[in-house]
Design a protein around this motif. Structure first.
Motif, PDB file in Angstrom:
ATOM      1  N   PRO A 160     -21.993 -14.371  23.771  1.00 45.22           N
ATOM      2  CA  PRO A 160     -21.339 -13.321  22.965  1.00 45.22           C
ATOM      3  C   PRO A 160     -22.192 -12.873  21.773  1.00 45.22           C
ATOM      4  N   GLN A 161     -22.909 -13.791  21.169  1.00 46.47           N
ATOM      5  CA  GLN A 161     -23.782 -13.425  20.035  1.00 46.47           C
ATOM      6  C   GLN A 161     -24.902 -12.497  20.504  1.00 46.47           C
ATOM      7  N   LEU A 162     -25.498 -12.796  21.645  1.00 49.18           N
ATOM      8  CA  LEU A 162     -26.552 -11.928  22.176  1.00 49.18           C
ATOM      9  C   LEU A 162     -26.015 -10.568  22.568  1.00 49.18           C
ATOM     10  N   GLN A 163     -24.825 -10.535  23.148  1.00 49.30           N
ATOM     11  CA  GLN A 163     -24.217  -9.253  23.504  1.00 49.30           C
ATOM     12  C   GLN A 163     -23.939  -8.412  22.266  1.00 49.30           C
ATOM     13  N   ASP A 164     -23.476  -9.043  21.193  1.00 53.26           N
ATOM     14  CA  ASP A 164     -23.249  -8.323  19.942  1.00 53.26           C
ATOM     15  C   ASP A 164     -24.557  -7.769  19.373  1.00 53.26           C
ATOM     16  N   MET A 165     -25.609  -8.578  19.455  1.00 49.82           N
ATOM     17  CA  MET A 165     -26.916  -8.137  18.953  1.00 49.82           C
ATOM     18  C   MET A 165     -27.439  -6.961  19.779  1.00 49.82           C
ATOM     19  N   LEU A 166     -27.264  -7.013  21.094  1.00 51.28           N
ATOM     20  CA  LEU A 166     -27.725  -5.914  21.950  1.00 51.28           C
ATOM     21  C   LEU A 166     -26.922  -4.636  21.726  1.00 51.28           C
ATOM     22  N   SER A 167     -25.624  -4.774  21.566  1.00 53.86           N
ATOM     23  CA  SER A 167     -24.808  -3.587  21.333  1.00 53.86           C
ATOM     24  C   SER A 167     -25.083  -2.990  19.958  1.00 53.86           C
ATOM     25  N   ALA A 168     -25.411  -3.810  18.974  1.00 53.48           N
ATOM     26  CA  ALA A 168     -25.738  -3.303  17.641  1.00 53.48           C
ATOM     27  C   ALA A 168     -27.104  -2.602  17.643  1.00 53.48           C
TER      28      ALA A 168
ATOM     29  N   TYR B  80     -25.540 -24.963  18.627  1.00 56.16           N
ATOM     30  CA  TYR B  80     -26.348 -26.139  18.935  1.00 56.16           C
ATOM     31  C   TYR B  80     -25.688 -27.407  18.410  1.00 56.16           C
ATOM     32  N   THR B  81     -25.133 -27.338  17.213  1.00 57.29           N
ATOM     33  CA  THR B  81     -24.479 -28.511  16.631  1.00 57.29           C
ATOM     34  C   THR B  81     -23.270 -28.930  17.452  1.00 57.29           C
ATOM     35  N   ILE B  82     -22.465 -27.964  17.848  1.00 58.39           N
ATOM     36  CA  ILE B  82     -21.297 -28.275  18.672  1.00 58.39           C
ATOM     37  C   ILE B  82     -21.738 -28.855  20.007  1.00 58.39           C
ATOM     38  N   TYR B  83     -22.762 -28.258  20.615  1.00 64.08           N
ATOM     39  CA  TYR B  83     -23.265 -28.786  21.881  1.00 64.08           C
ATOM     40  C   TYR B  83     -23.762 -30.222  21.717  1.00 64.08           C
ATOM     41  N   ALA B  84     -24.532 -30.474  20.680  1.00 66.85           N
ATOM     42  CA  ALA B  84     -25.112 -31.804  20.488  1.00 66.85           C
ATOM     43  C   ALA B  84     -24.022 -32.851  20.273  1.00 66.85           C
ATOM     44  N   LEU B  85     -23.056 -32.540  19.422  1.00 71.94           N
ATOM     45  CA  LEU B  85     -21.997 -33.513  19.140  1.00 71.94           C
ATOM     46  C   LEU B  85     -21.070 -33.722  20.335  1.00 71.94           C
TER      47      LEU B  85
ATOM     48  N   GLY C 106     -26.926 -14.380  12.006  1.00 71.27           N
ATOM     49  CA  GLY C 106     -26.989 -14.717  13.426  1.00 71.27           C
ATOM     50  C   GLY C 106     -27.541 -16.104  13.673  1.00 71.27           C
ATOM     51  N   ASP C 107     -28.494 -16.532  12.828  1.00 69.32           N
ATOM     52  CA  ASP C 107     -29.073 -17.863  12.991  1.00 69.32           C
ATOM     53  C   ASP C 107     -28.048 -18.961  12.744  1.00 69.32           C
ATOM     54  N   VAL C 108     -27.110 -18.693  11.853  1.00 71.13           N
ATOM     55  CA  VAL C 108     -26.074 -19.685  11.563  1.00 71.13           C
ATOM     56  C   VAL C 108     -25.197 -19.905  12.798  1.00 71.13           C
ATOM     57  N   LYS C 109     -24.902 -18.835  13.526  1.00 71.72           N
ATOM     58  CA  LYS C 109     -24.091 -18.972  14.734  1.00 71.72           C
ATOM     59  C   LYS C 109     -24.837 -19.750  15.812  1.00 71.72           C
TER      60      LYS C 109
END
Length: 86
Positions: free
Chosen positions: A76-84, A10-15, A2-5
């Motif tokens: 979407p990552q947070l939603q996946d974490m909550l549903s899991a 963040y990388t995409i946002y920064a660039l 999850g940290d990689v996502k």
């Protein structure tokens, strides 16, 4: 995993935010600078005004890129974490 996502988001946002903010600020500054030069504004004042307005334009564009990045990657990552977790 999850940290990689989050790092990817963040990388995409920064660039993307930096590149889009730079080009938006530069093009706005160019257009405003040309208009001010044609209007007869003193040449010493033009870089100050265009620099400030270009910076503000870049910040606004960067903010909208930030919102897009959050909606596209983080939520979407947070939603996946909550549903899991349920």
């Amino acid at each position: 995993m999850g940290d990689v996502k989050f790092l990817k988001a963040y990388t995409i946002y920064a660039l993307v935010g930096a590149v889009c903010g730079f080009f938006a600020g530069a093009s706005q500054g160019f257009i405003l600078g040309m208009a001010m030069a044609l209007a007869g504004v003193e040449p010493q004042i033009i870089p100050i005004i265009t620099g400030i307005t270009g910076f503000i334009t870049g910040l606004i564009i960067s903010f909208f890129i930030y919102r897009w990045s959050i909606r596209k990657f983080i939520i979407p990552q947070l939603q996946d974490m909550l549903s899991a977790a349920k």
